[in-house]
Design a protein around this motif. Structure first.
Motif, PDB file in Angstrom:
ATOM      1  N   ASN A  26     -11.003  -9.334  -3.758  1.00  0.00           N
ATOM      2  CA  ASN A  26      -9.465  -9.336  -4.060  1.00  0.00           C
ATOM      3  C   ASN A  26      -8.866  -8.144  -4.059  1.00  0.00           C
ATOM      4  N   PRO A  27      -8.936  -7.169  -3.085  1.00  0.00           N
ATOM      5  CA  PRO A  27      -8.366  -5.691  -3.119  1.00  0.00           C
ATOM      6  C   PRO A  27      -6.803  -5.684  -3.321  1.00  0.00           C
ATOM      7  N   GLU A  28      -6.121  -6.425  -2.680  1.00  0.00           N
ATOM      8  CA  GLU A  28      -4.696  -6.314  -2.751  1.00  0.00           C
ATOM      9  C   GLU A  28      -4.302  -6.620  -4.132  1.00  0.00           C
ATOM     10  N   ASP A  29      -4.601  -7.486  -4.598  1.00  0.00           N
ATOM     11  CA  ASP A  29      -4.032  -7.662  -6.124  1.00  0.00           C
ATOM     12  C   ASP A  29      -4.514  -6.624  -7.184  1.00  0.00           C
ATOM     13  N   ILE A  44       7.274   7.228 -12.538  1.00  0.00           N
ATOM     14  CA  ILE A  44       7.706   7.075 -10.646  1.00  0.00           C
ATOM     15  C   ILE A  44       8.508   5.813 -10.445  1.00  0.00           C
ATOM     16  N   LYS A  45       9.884   6.027 -10.504  1.00  0.00           N
ATOM     17  CA  LYS A  45      10.558   4.823 -10.041  1.00  0.00           C
ATOM     18  C   LYS A  45      11.413   4.817  -8.764  1.00  0.00           C
ATOM     19  N   ASN A  46      11.774   3.615  -8.205  1.00  0.00           N
ATOM     20  CA  ASN A  46      12.163   3.412  -7.052  1.00  0.00           C
ATOM     21  C   ASN A  46      11.506   3.915  -5.900  1.00  0.00           C
ATOM     22  N   SER A  47      10.290   3.948  -5.924  1.00  0.00           N
ATOM     23  CA  SER A  47       9.404   4.213  -4.902  1.00  0.00           C
ATOM     24  C   SER A  47       9.180   3.146  -3.817  1.00  0.00           C
ATOM     25  N   ARG A  48       9.110   3.497  -2.501  1.00  0.00           N
ATOM     26  CA  ARG A  48       8.526   2.540  -1.798  1.00  0.00           C
ATOM     27  C   ARG A  48       7.304   2.351  -1.762  1.00  0.00           C
ATOM     28  N   ARG A  49       6.631   1.021  -1.453  1.00  0.00           N
ATOM     29  CA  ARG A  49       5.179   0.751  -1.724  1.00  0.00           C
ATOM     30  C   ARG A  49       4.832   0.136  -0.276  1.00  0.00           C
ATOM     31  N   PHE A  50       3.801   0.548   0.156  1.00  0.00           N
ATOM     32  CA  PHE A  50       3.138   0.027   1.251  1.00  0.00           C
ATOM     33  C   PHE A  50       1.736  -0.413   1.352  1.00  0.00           C
ATOM     34  N   GLY A  51       1.267  -1.381   1.960  1.00  0.00           N
ATOM     35  CA  GLY A  51      -0.149  -1.696   2.130  1.00  0.00           C
ATOM     36  C   GLY A  51      -0.452  -1.945   3.435  1.00  0.00           C
ATOM     37  N   SER A  52      -1.923  -2.001   3.729  1.00  0.00           N
ATOM     38  CA  SER A  52      -2.631  -2.168   4.924  1.00  0.00           C
ATOM     39  C   SER A  52      -3.968  -2.631   4.956  1.00  0.00           C
ATOM     40  N   ASP A  53      -4.543  -3.070   5.667  1.00  0.00           N
ATOM     41  CA  ASP A  53      -6.033  -3.723   5.718  1.00  0.00           C
ATOM     42  C   ASP A  53      -6.851  -2.358   5.817  1.00  0.00           C
ATOM     43  N   ARG A  66     -13.158  -7.747   1.349  1.00  0.00           N
ATOM     44  CA  ARG A  66     -12.314  -7.131   2.459  1.00  0.00           C
ATOM     45  C   ARG A  66     -11.702  -5.795   1.854  1.00  0.00           C
ATOM     46  N   GLY A  67     -11.015  -5.068   2.724  1.00  0.00           N
ATOM     47  CA  GLY A  67     -10.675  -3.790   2.332  1.00  0.00           C
ATOM     48  C   GLY A  67      -9.108  -3.474   2.308  1.00  0.00           C
ATOM     49  N   TYR A  68      -8.587  -2.941   1.481  1.00  0.00           N
ATOM     50  CA  TYR A  68      -6.886  -2.721   1.474  1.00  0.00           C
ATOM     51  C   TYR A  68      -6.916  -1.323   0.997  1.00  0.00           C
ATOM     52  N   GLU A  69      -5.724  -0.765   1.754  1.00  0.00           N
ATOM     53  CA  GLU A  69      -5.148   0.504   1.095  1.00  0.00           C
ATOM     54  C   GLU A  69      -3.840   0.380   0.619  1.00  0.00           C
ATOM     55  N   TYR A  70      -3.178   1.093  -0.223  1.00  0.00           N
ATOM     56  CA  TYR A  70      -2.085   1.007  -0.778  1.00  0.00           C
ATOM     57  C   TYR A  70      -1.245   2.527  -0.966  1.00  0.00           C
ATOM     58  N   TRP A  71       0.056   2.476  -0.598  1.00  0.00           N
ATOM     59  CA  TRP A  71       0.696   3.801  -0.787  1.00  0.00           C
ATOM     60  C   TRP A  71       2.018   3.339  -1.537  1.00  0.00           C
ATOM     61  N   VAL A  72       2.012   4.485  -2.527  1.00  0.00           N
ATOM     62  CA  VAL A  72       3.263   4.539  -3.186  1.00  0.00           C
ATOM     63  C   VAL A  72       3.946   5.683  -2.797  1.00  0.00           C
ATOM     64  N   SER A  73       5.324   5.990  -2.489  1.00  0.00           N
ATOM     65  CA  SER A  73       6.035   7.013  -2.014  1.00  0.00           C
ATOM     66  C   SER A  73       6.319   7.821  -3.123  1.00  0.00           C
ATOM     67  N   VAL A  74       5.937   9.170  -3.165  1.00  0.00           N
ATOM     68  CA  VAL A  74       6.034  10.182  -4.245  1.00  0.00           C
ATOM     69  C   VAL A  74       6.431  11.507  -3.919  1.00  0.00           C
ATOM     70  N   ASP A  75       6.796  12.349  -4.573  1.00  0.00           N
ATOM     71  CA  ASP A  75       7.195  13.809  -4.749  1.00  0.00           C
ATOM     72  C   ASP A  75       5.933  14.461  -4.258  1.00  0.00           C
ATOM     73  N   ARG A 134      -0.455   6.760  13.857  1.00  0.00           N
ATOM     74  CA  ARG A 134       0.446   5.791  13.402  1.00  0.00           C
ATOM     75  C   ARG A 134      -0.020   4.746  12.523  1.00  0.00           C
ATOM     76  N   HIS A 135       0.591   4.225  11.857  1.00  0.00           N
ATOM     77  CA  HIS A 135       0.024   3.063  10.794  1.00  0.00           C
ATOM     78  C   HIS A 135       0.635   1.606  10.889  1.00  0.00           C
ATOM     79  N   TRP A 136      -0.118   0.861  11.176  1.00  0.00           N
ATOM     80  CA  TRP A 136       0.516  -0.574  10.962  1.00  0.00           C
ATOM     81  C   TRP A 136       0.572  -0.751   9.548  1.00  0.00           C
ATOM     82  N   PHE A 137       1.492  -1.407   8.713  1.00  0.00           N
ATOM     83  CA  PHE A 137       1.730  -1.757   7.411  1.00  0.00           C
ATOM     84  C   PHE A 137       2.473  -2.702   6.943  1.00  0.00           C
ATOM     85  N   GLU A 138       2.484  -3.121   5.504  1.00  0.00           N
ATOM     86  CA  GLU A 138       3.376  -4.099   5.149  1.00  0.00           C
ATOM     87  C   GLU A 138       4.223  -3.710   3.817  1.00  0.00           C
ATOM     88  N   GLU A 139       5.273  -4.001   3.804  1.00  0.00           N
ATOM     89  CA  GLU A 139       5.965  -3.689   2.422  1.00  0.00           C
ATOM     90  C   GLU A 139       6.556  -4.888   1.843  1.00  0.00           C
TER      91      GLU A 139
END
Length: 156
Positions: A26-29, A44-53, A66-75, A134-139
Motif C-alpha cells: 500500500n505504498p500510496e497511502d 510547508i503550506k500551499n504546496s502542490r503534491r504529485f504522485g506516480s507509479d 507496488r511502487g509509488y513516488e510522491y513529490w511535494v513542491s518546496v523551496d 518528462r514525468h507522467w503523474f497525478e495530482e
C-alpha cells in the motif's frame, strides 16, 4: 464514464520538489501520510503534491508489492530528512484529464482515466516527451468538498 473530463492542455513551470519513493502493498497511502506529516511539521503550506507509479521488480510484483513516488513542491533551500531527495522537475506541456471522485473505485477509475488520456494523446498525433525525462503523474485536489485527480501526460 461521466467521471472522466475532456482533455485540456497546460504548461507547468519548472518546480523543485521533495521526493520519496516506497515499495509495499500500500505504498500510496503510506508515502502520502509520511510526506504530509513531514510537510506539516516543516511548516510547508500551499504546496502542490504529485504522485506516480514507481518501478518494481518482477519478483516484487509477484509478491503483491507496488511502487509509488510522491513529490511535494518546496523551496530549493528546504532541509530534507534521510530518505527524501530534492529534484528539479523541468517545465513541460501536458495533456491533462480530470477524474471526479477517483477513490470511489480507484482500480477502475484511475486506469480508465489513463487509458482515455493516452488514447486522446495518440489520436491527436502529439509526440510524447518521455525522451526528455518528462514525468507522467497525478495530482489529487479537493474543490468544494469534491475530490478530483488530475492525470498529467507530457507532450511536445
Amino acid at each position: 464514464m461521466d467521471y472522466l473530463s475532456e482533455v485540456r492542455i497546460e504548461n507547468l513551470n519548472t518546480m523543485t520538489v521533495a521526493s520519496a519513493s516506497r515499495i509495499s502493498t500500500n505504498p500510496e497511502d503510506e508515502l502520502i501520510a509520511y510526506m504530509t506529516k513531514w510537510a506539516e511539521e516543516s511548516g510547508i503550506k500551499n504546496s502542490r503534491r504529485f504522485g506516480s507509479d514507481f518501478p518494481v521488480t518482477e519478483d516484487e510484483q509477484n509478491r503483491g508489492l507496488r511502487g509509488y513516488e510522491y513529490w511535494v513542491s518546496v523551496d530549493e533551500n528546504v532541509l530534507l530528512p534521510n530518505g527524501m531527495t530534492l529534484k528539479k522537475v523541468e517545465g513541460c506541456k501536458y495533456a491533462i484529464l480530470r477524474i471526479t471522485d477517483p477513490m470511489n473505485d480507484p482500480f477502475e477509475r484511475i486506469p480508465m482515466g489513463w487509458k482515455k488520456l493516452a488514447d486522446w494523446v495518440n489520436s491527436k498525433g502529439f509526440k510524447t516527451s518521455s525522451d526528455n525525462e518528462r514525468h507522467w503523474f497525478e495530482e489529487v485536489l479537493e474543490i468544494d468538498r469534491v475530490v478530483y485527480m488530475d492525470l498529467y501526460f507530457p507532450i511536445e
